[in-house]
Scaffold this motif. Sequence first.
Motif, short mmCIF file in Angstrom:
data_model
loop_
_atom_site.label_atom_id
_atom_site.label_comp_id
_atom_site.label_asym_id
_atom_site.label_seq_id
_atom_site.Cartn_x
_atom_site.Cartn_y
_atom_site.Cartn_z
N ARG A 133 41.01 36.09 45.40
CA ARG A 133 40.09 35.49 45.58
C ARG A 133 38.08 36.68 44.51
O ARG A 133 37.37 36.48 45.05
N ASP B 221 45.31 34.81 43.30
CA ASP B 221 45.62 33.33 44.07
C ASP B 221 43.58 33.45 44.90
O ASP B 221 43.11 34.35 44.64
N GLY B 222 43.23 32.23 44.65
CA GLY B 222 42.60 32.33 44.34
C GLY B 222 40.65 32.52 43.45
O GLY B 222 39.88 32.84 43.86
N ARG C 38 38.86 32.24 40.89
CA ARG C 38 36.95 31.43 39.94
C ARG C 38 36.79 32.07 38.96
O ARG C 38 36.03 32.85 38.84
N THR D 181 48.54 30.88 43.14
CA THR D 181 47.83 29.70 44.05
C THR D 181 46.54 29.35 44.02
O THR D 181 45.88 30.47 44.04
N GLY D 182 45.43 28.08 43.96
CA GLY D 182 44.40 28.29 44.30
C GLY D 182 43.56 28.77 42.94
O GLY D 182 41.99 28.90 43.09
N CYS E 87 41.12 28.58 39.15
CA CYS E 87 40.56 27.53 38.53
C CYS E 87 39.33 28.07 38.07
O CYS E 87 38.90 28.93 37.91
N CYS F 171 37.65 23.76 38.64
CA CYS F 171 36.58 24.32 40.31
C CYS F 171 36.59 23.09 40.19
O CYS F 171 35.76 22.26 40.00
#
Length: 439
Positions: A336, A378-379, A381, A415-416, A418, A436
């Motif tokens: 994240r 993961d996650g 952006r 995963t996640g 973008c 995203c």
Amino acid sequence: MTTLRAPWPALLSLSAALACGGSGGGGSSSEAPPSDADLVASAGPGALGSEADEDESVAPGGRVHVVRPGESIQAAVEAAAAGDTVLVQPGTYREAGRPCPTNPDATCAVVISTDGIRLVGARGPHGRDDGRGRAAGPVLENAGGQDQGIAIAKVRPAGARNADCFTQPEQHIAGNVVSGFTVRGFAGEGIFLFCADDFRVTRNATLDNLEYGIFPSHSARGRVRGNVATGANDTGIYIGQSHDVRVSHNLAQGNVSGFEIENCTGVRLDHNVATGNTGGILSFTLPGLDLLVNEDNVVERNVVVANDKDNTCTDPSDTVCLVPSGTGILLLAADRNTVRGNLVARNRTAGIAVFDFCTATGTPPDACAGLGIDPSPDGNRIVGNRVAGNGNDPDVARLPPGVPGADLLWSGVGTGNCWSRNGDGTVFSPVPLPACPNP
């Protein structure tokens, strides 16, 4: 004395030469990149203006201890109480040193172990410029055999000890400021903070310290702004196992890693310039530390250009030794993290790379399962960045087998993650980069 001047003319010329970006790197998003000229104009110490001046002033209500050339900075620090300012006049200082607070077998030039002391370098006469947009201040040099320049931490055995810092309030030191110094030539760190809360490190220059320039660890709610860091064989400006720290308007040049966020939460790294390093900005999750996550950090509106220095790390076991020359921004097993609105150009290996720990380090799958961290990113952006002209001469000796240079790279693990609106440059990924969703 080494004089550094931020390479604004060259960066402005670069930004003018870059073509306008398209919508590649994973599809469209309303998070459009800022203009290159705006990013260059707003980044680095020269754009800070008067924001850090409060840290260079004398705190109201406290005493002022003035140190002149030939006098001891450490003696003034030991005479100071919480809320006092130690005001050091311009000149070159070589301190006798004392045991370092977190490693008494090593020697530190200046040790601060009392809350709320402000160590401030007085500005020199008008017209003297130290290359940081301010009049020249005091210089602290290694007097010989010293590991750290300025160390801020409680003193052992009662003081800070690794993971104990997170659970024992008496381990913490709070409210300290270091501003306006040049710190150079130390064997470890130039400015070191451990278990420090509500700290400020502003408008300093850390030059040619062997391992790190500025090094807060196990710390919280700090500001690192308007500094110059160069010549470190690990990291110029490092934030480790800390939370809620802002790193802004700094210049990191000529280090192995310009900036590093390591096993941290809630760090914001913005409006900085990273150029001439091996890697510009790193955000890592590493095993074997007291904190085992690196999450919810933001890397935004930085200028990350031409980080093509050879990797000169000194400890082959250190993960930074694996960083390829020519790395712009690298997320390693981070979760994240948001990377947005950065200018990332002309780094010879990679613009922005997102990798899992095991692919990047060549760790075999059976060993990877026992690292004690989640090795996958993961996650994350990656949105609205200006990424161009990277990956044209990759450091293949440090890249994983079969991975080429490119503007955007992903190992395909995690995963996640973008990507959106990062220009229409080159991409390496075993699978298409996910777009995203619009904010």
